[in-house]
Scaffold this motif. Structure first.
Motif, PDB file in Angstrom:
ATOM      1  N   GLY A  22       1.156  -0.799  -0.072  1.00 35.13           N
ATOM      2  CA  GLY A  22       0.105   0.022   0.271  1.00 35.13           C
ATOM      3  C   GLY A  22       0.675   1.247  -0.116  1.00 35.13           C
ATOM      4  N   VAL A  23       2.230   1.600   0.067  1.00 36.77           N
ATOM      5  CA  VAL A  23       3.056   2.366   0.351  1.00 36.77           C
ATOM      6  C   VAL A  23       3.669   2.415  -0.803  1.00 36.77           C
ATOM      7  CG1 VAL A  23       5.478   2.966   0.989  1.00 36.77           C
ATOM      8  CG2 VAL A  23       3.319   1.465   2.644  1.00 36.77           C
ATOM      9  N   SER A  24       3.804   1.508  -1.560  1.00 35.64           N
ATOM     10  CA  SER A  24       5.113   1.596  -3.017  1.00 35.64           C
ATOM     11  C   SER A  24       4.551   0.923  -3.989  1.00 35.64           C
ATOM     12  CB  SER A  24       6.376   1.847  -2.901  1.00 35.64           C
ATOM     13  OG  SER A  24       6.499   2.033  -4.130  1.00 35.64           O
ATOM     14  N   ASP A  25       4.989   0.753  -4.629  1.00 37.43           N
ATOM     15  CA  ASP A  25       4.628  -0.680  -6.570  1.00 37.43           C
ATOM     16  C   ASP A  25       5.833  -2.011  -5.764  1.00 37.43           C
ATOM     17  OD1 ASP A  25       6.371   0.372  -7.590  1.00 37.43           O
ATOM     18  OD2 ASP A  25       5.353   0.268  -9.314  1.00 37.43           O
ATOM     19  N   PHE A  26       6.352  -1.815  -4.513  1.00 40.53           N
ATOM     20  CA  PHE A  26       6.901  -2.933  -4.040  1.00 40.53           C
ATOM     21  C   PHE A  26       6.726  -4.008  -4.696  1.00 40.53           C
ATOM     22  CE2 PHE A  26       8.623  -0.271  -0.464  1.00 40.53           C
ATOM     23  CZ  PHE A  26       9.090   0.961  -1.429  1.00 40.53           C
ATOM     24  N   THR A  27       7.742  -5.192  -4.748  1.00 36.74           N
ATOM     25  CA  THR A  27       6.861  -7.052  -5.073  1.00 36.74           C
ATOM     26  C   THR A  27       7.305  -7.068  -3.350  1.00 36.74           C
ATOM     27  OG1 THR A  27       8.061  -6.469  -7.606  1.00 36.74           O
ATOM     28  CG2 THR A  27       7.441  -8.632  -6.215  1.00 36.74           C
ATOM     29  N   VAL A  28       6.406  -7.467  -2.825  1.00 38.51           N
ATOM     30  CA  VAL A  28       6.338  -8.286  -1.840  1.00 38.51           C
ATOM     31  C   VAL A  28       6.152  -9.722  -2.491  1.00 38.51           C
ATOM     32  CG1 VAL A  28       5.982  -8.163   0.493  1.00 38.51           C
ATOM     33  CG2 VAL A  28       5.794  -6.800  -0.808  1.00 38.51           C
ATOM     34  N   GLU A  29       7.452 -10.839  -1.465  1.00 39.16           N
ATOM     35  CA  GLU A  29       7.076 -11.681  -1.725  1.00 39.16           C
ATOM     36  C   GLU A  29       6.936 -12.690  -0.510  1.00 39.16           C
ATOM     37  OE1 GLU A  29       9.417 -14.361  -4.743  1.00 39.16           O
ATOM     38  OE2 GLU A  29       9.670 -12.184  -5.754  1.00 39.16           O
ATOM     39  N   LEU A  30       6.344 -13.544   0.048  1.00 37.86           N
ATOM     40  CA  LEU A  30       5.559 -14.307   1.056  1.00 37.86           C
ATOM     41  C   LEU A  30       6.484 -15.484   1.372  1.00 37.86           C
ATOM     42  CD1 LEU A  30       1.639 -13.133   2.061  1.00 37.86           C
ATOM     43  CD2 LEU A  30       4.366 -12.418   3.346  1.00 37.86           C
ATOM     44  N   ALA A 128      -1.520  -2.133  14.621  1.00 40.94           N
ATOM     45  CA  ALA A 128      -0.046  -2.105  14.794  1.00 40.94           C
ATOM     46  C   ALA A 128       0.773  -2.852  14.008  1.00 40.94           C
ATOM     47  CB  ALA A 128       0.023  -2.678  16.051  1.00 40.94           C
ATOM     48  N   LEU A 129       0.293  -3.729  13.332  1.00 39.85           N
ATOM     49  CA  LEU A 129       1.096  -4.975  11.977  1.00 39.85           C
ATOM     50  C   LEU A 129       0.877  -3.900  11.234  1.00 39.85           C
ATOM     51  CD1 LEU A 129       0.067  -8.180  13.406  1.00 39.85           C
ATOM     52  CD2 LEU A 129       2.443  -7.528  13.271  1.00 39.85           C
ATOM     53  N   LYS A 130       0.319  -3.513  10.021  1.00 36.50           N
ATOM     54  CA  LYS A 130       0.268  -3.344   9.626  1.00 36.50           C
ATOM     55  C   LYS A 130       0.962  -1.388   8.951  1.00 36.50           C
ATOM     56  CE  LYS A 130      -4.737  -4.217   7.940  1.00 36.50           C
ATOM     57  NZ  LYS A 130      -5.838  -4.039   7.760  1.00 36.50           N
ATOM     58  N   GLU A 131       0.904  -1.114  10.828  1.00 34.23           N
ATOM     59  CA  GLU A 131       1.856   0.700  10.527  1.00 34.23           C
ATOM     60  C   GLU A 131       3.096  -0.498  10.789  1.00 34.23           C
ATOM     61  OE1 GLU A 131       2.717   3.988  11.069  1.00 34.23           O
ATOM     62  OE2 GLU A 131       1.083   3.221  10.905  1.00 34.23           O
ATOM     63  N   ARG A 134       3.582  -0.461   7.023  1.00 33.15           N
ATOM     64  CA  ARG A 134       4.322   1.008   6.397  1.00 33.15           C
ATOM     65  C   ARG A 134       5.643   1.978   6.557  1.00 33.15           C
ATOM     66  NH1 ARG A 134      -1.200   0.668   7.342  1.00 33.15           N
ATOM     67  NH2 ARG A 134      -1.466   1.218   9.177  1.00 33.15           N
ATOM     68  N   SER A 135       5.682   1.284   7.781  1.00 35.20           N
ATOM     69  CA  SER A 135       6.741   2.369   8.416  1.00 35.20           C
ATOM     70  C   SER A 135       8.101   1.345   7.705  1.00 35.20           C
ATOM     71  CB  SER A 135       7.382   1.608  10.143  1.00 35.20           C
ATOM     72  OG  SER A 135       6.504   1.905  10.662  1.00 35.20           O
ATOM     73  N   PHE A 136       7.720   0.319   7.509  1.00 33.72           N
ATOM     74  CA  PHE A 136       9.594  -0.654   7.363  1.00 33.72           C
ATOM     75  C   PHE A 136       9.026  -1.095   5.679  1.00 33.72           C
ATOM     76  CE2 PHE A 136      11.464  -3.633   5.272  1.00 33.72           C
ATOM     77  CZ  PHE A 136      12.237  -4.267   5.822  1.00 33.72           C
ATOM     78  N   ALA A 137       8.010   0.030   4.851  1.00 32.68           N
ATOM     79  CA  ALA A 137       8.251   0.204   3.390  1.00 32.68           C
ATOM     80  C   ALA A 137       8.647   1.360   2.766  1.00 32.68           C
ATOM     81  CB  ALA A 137       6.535   0.328   3.058  1.00 32.68           C
ATOM     82  N   MET A 138       8.503   2.934   4.224  1.00 32.53           N
ATOM     83  CA  MET A 138       8.993   4.447   4.343  1.00 32.53           C
ATOM     84  C   MET A 138      10.409   3.178   4.496  1.00 32.53           C
ATOM     85  SD  MET A 138       5.627   6.721   6.092  1.00 32.53           S
ATOM     86  CE  MET A 138       5.482   5.675   6.641  1.00 32.53           C
ATOM     87  N   GLU A 139      11.309   3.370   5.487  1.00 31.40           N
ATOM     88  CA  GLU A 139      12.796   3.436   5.674  1.00 31.40           C
ATOM     89  C   GLU A 139      13.010   2.827   3.720  1.00 31.40           C
ATOM     90  OE1 GLU A 139      15.245   3.608   7.470  1.00 31.40           O
ATOM     91  OE2 GLU A 139      13.938   4.673   7.950  1.00 31.40           O
ATOM     92  N   PHE A 140      12.769   1.402   3.943  1.00 28.16           N
ATOM     93  CA  PHE A 140      13.290   0.985   2.792  1.00 28.16           C
ATOM     94  C   PHE A 140      13.266   1.704   1.407  1.00 28.16           C
ATOM     95  CE2 PHE A 140      13.120  -1.156  -2.039  1.00 28.16           C
ATOM     96  CZ  PHE A 140      14.080  -1.805  -0.757  1.00 28.16           C
ATOM     97  N   GLU A 141      11.917   2.772   1.466  1.00 27.75           N
ATOM     98  CA  GLU A 141      12.380   4.445  -0.014  1.00 27.75           C
ATOM     99  C   GLU A 141      13.204   5.356   0.928  1.00 27.75           C
ATOM    100  OE1 GLU A 141       7.907   5.541   0.104  1.00 27.75           O
ATOM    101  OE2 GLU A 141       7.760   4.567  -1.651  1.00 27.75           O
TER     102      GLU A 141
END
Length: 147
Positions: A22-30, A128-131, A134-141
């Motif tokens: 939801g933060v960016s168009d990252f490819t996320v694989e589980l 809290a897990l969604k946050e 989001r925080s991880f994605a923003m740090e990665f950006e």
């Protein structure tokens, strides 16, 4: 990457992944690391730019598949990748801390406090897990912008 004894950690992984997307168009694989071939997992690690690993805490520890994940991380190849941890627990909650400490020892860049939750990841815990995601994605950006 996750291992899930009762499905709670898998559910948390899905929540975190959806928040990252939801933060960016990252490819996320589980990757369910209990049921993945080591060569395939190593290929995912080699191709990844960041990593989040999740595990329940059982007997005040993380589970064996997580230790196998550690064995596949190459401190030369993977050095400096952003890495986080999350997990479920019933009593003590050591697994995410163990994961982060091992990531630190393997020369990954550790992302803040782990996402830990007691039993089911519903309600406020899900938020809290969604946050966390989001925080991880923003740090990665931010990391990507600095390169």
């Amino acid at each position: 990457a996750y291992v899930s004894a009762y499905g709670y950690t898998k559910e948390a992984a899905e929540l975190i992944a959806s928040a990252i997307r939801g933060v960016s168009d990252f490819t996320v694989e589980l990757a369910d690391i209990e049921h993945i071939d080591p060569e395939e997992l190593d290929a995912h690690l080699a191709a990844s730019d960041a990593l989040i690993a999740g595990s329940p805490t059982i007997n005040q520890n993380t589970l064996l598949p997580v230790y196998k994940l550690f064995a596949l991380i190459n401190p030369l190849r993977d050095k400096g990748k952003l890495a986080g941890a999350f997990g479920s627990y019933g009593w003590s909650g050591e697994a995410p801390k163990i994961i982060l400490e091992n990531f630190r020892n393997l020369k990954l860049k550790v992302f803040e406090t782990p996402g830990a939750f007691k039993f089911l990841p519903g309600g406020e815990k899900a938020e809290a897990l969604k946050e966390y995601g989001r925080s991880f994605a923003m740090e990665f950006e931010k990391e990507c912008a600095q390169k």
